[in-house]
Design a protein around this motif. Sequence first.
Motif, mmCIF file in Angstrom:
data_model
loop_
_atom_site.group_PDB
_atom_site.id
_atom_site.type_symbol
_atom_site.label_atom_id
_atom_site.label_comp_id
_atom_site.label_asym_id
_atom_site.label_seq_id
_atom_site.Cartn_x
_atom_site.Cartn_y
_atom_site.Cartn_z
ATOM 1 N N LEU A 126 -34.192 27.501 12.070
ATOM 2 C CA LEU A 126 -32.828 26.999 12.248
ATOM 3 C C LEU A 126 -31.842 27.721 11.337
ATOM 4 N N ILE A 127 -32.257 27.947 10.118
ATOM 5 C CA ILE A 127 -31.381 28.618 9.162
ATOM 6 C C ILE A 127 -31.202 30.074 9.550
ATOM 7 N N GLU A 128 -32.279 30.731 9.970
ATOM 8 C CA GLU A 128 -32.179 32.118 10.401
ATOM 9 C C GLU A 128 -31.335 32.241 11.663
ATOM 10 N N ALA A 129 -31.442 31.261 12.552
ATOM 11 C CA ALA A 129 -30.641 31.296 13.776
ATOM 12 C C ALA A 129 -29.155 31.140 13.462
ATOM 13 N N SER A 130 -28.822 30.268 12.526
ATOM 14 C CA SER A 130 -27.408 30.105 12.175
ATOM 15 C C SER A 130 -26.865 31.354 11.501
ATOM 16 N N GLN A 131 -27.672 32.004 10.704
ATOM 17 C CA GLN A 131 -27.226 33.244 10.073
ATOM 18 C C GLN A 131 -27.140 34.372 11.087
ATOM 19 N N ALA A 132 -28.021 34.363 12.084
ATOM 20 C CA ALA A 132 -27.964 35.382 13.133
ATOM 21 C C ALA A 132 -26.723 35.214 14.000
ATOM 22 N N CYS A 133 -26.231 33.998 14.101
ATOM 23 C CA CYS A 133 -24.995 33.755 14.853
ATOM 24 C C CYS A 133 -23.751 34.156 14.067
ATOM 25 N N GLY A 134 -23.920 34.564 12.829
ATOM 26 C CA GLY A 134 -22.799 35.009 12.024
ATOM 27 C C GLY A 134 -22.215 33.955 11.116
ATOM 28 N N MET A 135 -22.902 32.852 10.934
ATOM 29 C CA MET A 135 -22.393 31.813 10.037
ATOM 30 C C MET A 135 -22.581 32.239 8.587
ATOM 31 N N SER A 136 -21.612 31.895 7.764
ATOM 32 C CA SER A 136 -21.724 32.182 6.337
ATOM 33 C C SER A 136 -22.711 31.200 5.708
ATOM 34 N N VAL A 137 -23.014 31.447 4.452
ATOM 35 C CA VAL A 137 -23.934 30.554 3.747
ATOM 36 C C VAL A 137 -23.343 29.148 3.660
ATOM 37 N N TRP A 138 -22.049 29.048 3.365
ATOM 38 C CA TRP A 138 -21.385 27.748 3.273
ATOM 39 C C TRP A 138 -21.340 27.058 4.638
ATOM 40 N N ALA A 139 -21.040 27.814 5.703
ATOM 41 C CA ALA A 139 -21.002 27.225 7.043
ATOM 42 C C ALA A 139 -22.393 26.772 7.477
ATOM 43 N N THR A 140 -23.407 27.530 7.127
ATOM 44 C CA THR A 140 -24.781 27.129 7.432
ATOM 45 C C THR A 140 -25.136 25.829 6.722
ATOM 46 N N PHE A 141 -24.740 25.724 5.467
ATOM 47 C CA PHE A 141 -25.019 24.490 4.737
ATOM 48 C C PHE A 141 -24.268 23.319 5.337
ATOM 49 N N ARG A 142 -22.990 23.520 5.633
ATOM 50 C CA ARG A 142 -22.140 22.422 6.097
ATOM 51 C C ARG A 142 -22.488 21.975 7.517
ATOM 52 N N HIS A 143 -22.840 22.897 8.385
ATOM 53 C CA HIS A 143 -23.056 22.545 9.795
ATOM 54 C C HIS A 143 -24.526 22.385 10.183
ATOM 55 N N VAL A 144 -25.441 22.977 9.431
ATOM 56 C CA VAL A 144 -26.854 22.929 9.813
ATOM 57 C C VAL A 144 -27.680 22.188 8.770
ATOM 58 N N LYS A 145 -27.685 22.678 7.548
ATOM 59 C CA LYS A 145 -28.584 22.125 6.528
ATOM 60 C C LYS A 145 -28.241 20.692 6.146
ATOM 61 N N PHE A 146 -26.991 20.448 5.780
ATOM 62 C CA PHE A 146 -26.631 19.118 5.272
ATOM 63 C C PHE A 146 -26.781 18.014 6.319
ATOM 64 N N PRO A 147 -26.344 18.219 7.583
ATOM 65 C CA PRO A 147 -26.541 17.134 8.554
ATOM 66 C C PRO A 147 -28.025 16.834 8.814
ATOM 67 N N LEU A 148 -28.860 17.873 8.832
ATOM 68 C CA LEU A 148 -30.288 17.641 9.064
ATOM 69 C C LEU A 148 -30.955 17.016 7.852
ATOM 70 N N ALA A 149 -30.576 17.446 6.654
ATOM 71 C CA ALA A 149 -31.184 16.881 5.437
ATOM 72 C C ALA A 149 -30.690 15.456 5.207
ATOM 73 N N GLY A 150 -29.494 15.140 5.669
ATOM 74 C CA GLY A 150 -28.956 13.796 5.496
ATOM 75 C C GLY A 150 -29.676 12.742 6.313
ATOM 76 N N ARG A 151 -30.350 13.170 7.336
ATOM 77 C CA ARG A 151 -31.106 12.215 8.155
ATOM 78 C C ARG A 151 -32.261 11.676 7.360
#
Length: 151
Positions: A126-151
């Motif tokens: 998931l993290i590699e896919a978000s980075q492959a889409c061109g998301m920055s590290v902050w955008a990856t954290f805000r849109h991918v990592k944090f919502p999934l870890a918050g569950r």
Amino acid sequence: MELDLVTYAVPFLLVGAKTTLLISVFGVALGLPFGIALAVIRTSKNRILNRSADIYCAVFRGTPMLVQIFVIYYGLGQLSAIRSNPVIWWIVGDSLHAAILAVVLNTGAYTAEIFRTALLSLPRGLIEASQACGMSVWATFRHVKFPLAGR
């Protein structure tokens, strides 16, 4: 059971319940964002920040909260540098503020461990896919990592 004793004790118990709720609400409200920030620091690649956050969490998770309250209230109050600083003395000099600080620091350490394990358990794809889409590290954290870890 004597009714006089109950009517005498209930107002004191309600004051104690109010104080307990105040400490717990402030402790959790301030400790949760502090713990999330610590979790991010613990998963960072900066070795100095990572190690210092690890030591902090180990100390606060490894000692009883009552000992932490005693050290904050009685121990730190003995230092003249703290007594001469009005801001720090406002936090440490009052018993309610010292208890809230101890709960915040303790909650932060436990929350950091919970969120650290949640962040480390995320699938790497998931993290590699978000980075492959061109998301920055902050955008990856805000849109991918944090919502999934918050569950």
